[in-house]
Design an enzyme around this catalytic site. Structure first.
Site, mmCIF file in Angstrom:
data_model
loop_
_atom_site.group_PDB
_atom_site.id
_atom_site.type_symbol
_atom_site.label_atom_id
_atom_site.label_comp_id
_atom_site.label_asym_id
_atom_site.label_seq_id
_atom_site.Cartn_x
_atom_site.Cartn_y
_atom_site.Cartn_z
ATOM 1 N N GLY A 18 42.440 -37.792 -31.006
ATOM 2 C CA GLY A 18 42.425 -37.364 -32.409
ATOM 3 C C GLY A 18 43.086 -38.331 -33.372
ATOM 4 N N HIS A 115 31.311 -44.678 -34.184
ATOM 5 C CA HIS A 115 31.052 -45.307 -32.884
ATOM 6 C C HIS A 115 31.770 -46.656 -32.836
ATOM 7 C CE1 HIS A 115 28.933 -45.988 -29.165
ATOM 8 N NE2 HIS A 115 28.692 -47.217 -29.572
HETATM 9 C C1 GRF Z 1 36.948 -43.546 -31.144
HETATM 10 O O1 GRF Z 1 37.007 -44.870 -30.684
HETATM 11 C C2 GRF Z 1 35.563 -43.191 -31.595
HETATM 12 O O2 GRF Z 1 34.873 -44.267 -32.134
HETATM 13 C C3 GRF Z 1 34.921 -42.771 -30.301
HETATM 14 O O3 GRF Z 1 35.924 -42.071 -29.607
HETATM 15 C C4 GRF Z 1 37.186 -42.555 -30.013
HETATM 16 C C5 GRF Z 1 37.976 -41.372 -30.449
HETATM 17 O O4 GRF Z 1 39.296 -41.655 -30.708
HETATM 18 N N1 GRF Z 1 33.721 -41.997 -30.566
HETATM 19 P P1 GRF Z 1 40.272 -40.552 -31.312
HETATM 20 O O5 GRF Z 1 40.120 -39.276 -30.482
HETATM 21 O O6 GRF Z 1 39.890 -40.334 -32.747
HETATM 22 O O7 GRF Z 1 41.633 -41.148 -31.160
#
Ligand code: GRF
Length: 211
Positions: A18, A115
Site C-alpha cells: 500500500g 504498472h
Molecule cells: C506497484 O509497483 C504497482 O505498480 C504494482 O504493484 C506494486 C504495489 O505496490 N501494480 P504498493 O502495494 O502500492 O506498495
C-alpha cells in the site's frame, strides 16, 4: 480565471504494502491532491495497506479469499460497496486481481491501474524483475485505464527511467516506486481538474495542460 476543482471521491483497491495508497493519503493531507478516499478494499486480510488506511481514518473492506472463488460475484460485492460509498473513480494500487464486468460496468472509463513498466512491455505481476532480467536500458511506470485484460487498457500517462549501469534489481525497484508515488497522485489530480479525456473511438488519452 482558474477552474474550480471539485475533490473526486476515490475507492482504492489493494492487495499488499500500500505504498501507492500512502502516497495518495500524503498528497491529500498536504493539500496537493483534490480527492477523498472513501473506501479501501483489500483482497488480502494481512495487507499492510489496510493499516495505512485505518491510520488515516479511511473505511476498509477486506474480502475473504473464498469470495474470489467466483470472481464476478466478488466484483459485484465490491462494486456495490463502492457505489454505496459514492465512489467516482476506482484506483487499483497493487491489486493483484483482474477487475470484471460488475466493476467495469458500474464505473465506465473510471477504473485506473498503475504498472511498474512501460506498457505494452513487461505485462504481468513481475514487471520490474522481468525488465531487469531482459537487460533493458530504459523502463518506467504506466498509469492506464483498466479493462478486463491485464495491463491492456488505454494509457493515461507514462514516465521513463534510465537503468543505470550496476544497479541491482532492488535499486531499480526503489526508483520505480519513487516515480509511482509521484505519477499516480499527479494523474488523479489531473482527473480531478477535468483535464483527462479519452478520445472517442480510439484508445488515445489526452491530458490538457495545466492552465
Ligand atoms: C506497484 O509497483 C504497482 O505498480 C504494482 O504493484 C506494486 C504495489 O505496490 N501494480 P504498493 O502495494 O502500492 O506498495
Amino acid at each position: 480565471m482558474s477552474k474550480e476543482i471539485k475533490p473526486i471521491k476515490l475507492g482504492v483497491l489493494i492487495s499488499g504494502n500500500g505504498t501507492n495508497l500512502q502516497a495518495m493519503i500524503d498528497r491529500i493531507q498536504e493539500g496537493t491532491l483534490d480527492a477523498t478516499i472513501e473506501l479501501v478494499v483489500s483482497s488480502r486480510p494481512d495487507a499492510k495497506g489496510l493499516r495505512r488506511a485505518e491510520k488515516a481514518g479511511i473505511q476498509t473492506l477486506t474480502l475473504d479469499k473464498s469470495i474470489y472463488a467466483n470472481p464476478e460475484q466478488a466484483d459485484l460485492v465490491i462494486a456495490t460497496e463502492l457505489k454505496q460509498h459514492h465512489v467516482e473513480y476506482v484506483v487499483m494500487a497493487g491489486y493483484m486481481r483482474k477487475v470484471h464486468d460488475p466493476i467495469l460496468a458500474a464505473f465506465p472509463n473510471c477504473v485506473l491501474n498503475i504498472h511498474p513498466a512501460l506498457l505494452p512491455s513487461f505485462k504481468g505481476a513481475h514487471a520490474i524483475q522481468d525488465a531487469y532480467d531482459y537487460g533493458v536500458k530504459v523502463t518506467g511506470v504506466t498509469v492506464h485505464f483498466a479493462n478486463s485484460d491485464y495491463d491492456s487498457g488505454s494509457i493515461i500517462a507514462q514516465r521513463a527511467l534510465n537503468v543505470e549501469e550496476g544497479w541491482s534489481v532492488d535499486e531499480l525497484e526503489a526508483h520505480i516506486h519513487e516515480i509511482e508515488h509521484e505519477l499516480y497522485p499527479d494523474v488523479i489530480e489531473a482527473l480531478a481538474q477535468g483535464r483527462v479525456h479519452l478520445e472517442p473511438s480510439s484508445r488515445r488519452v489526452v491530458i490538457d495542460p495545466i492552465q
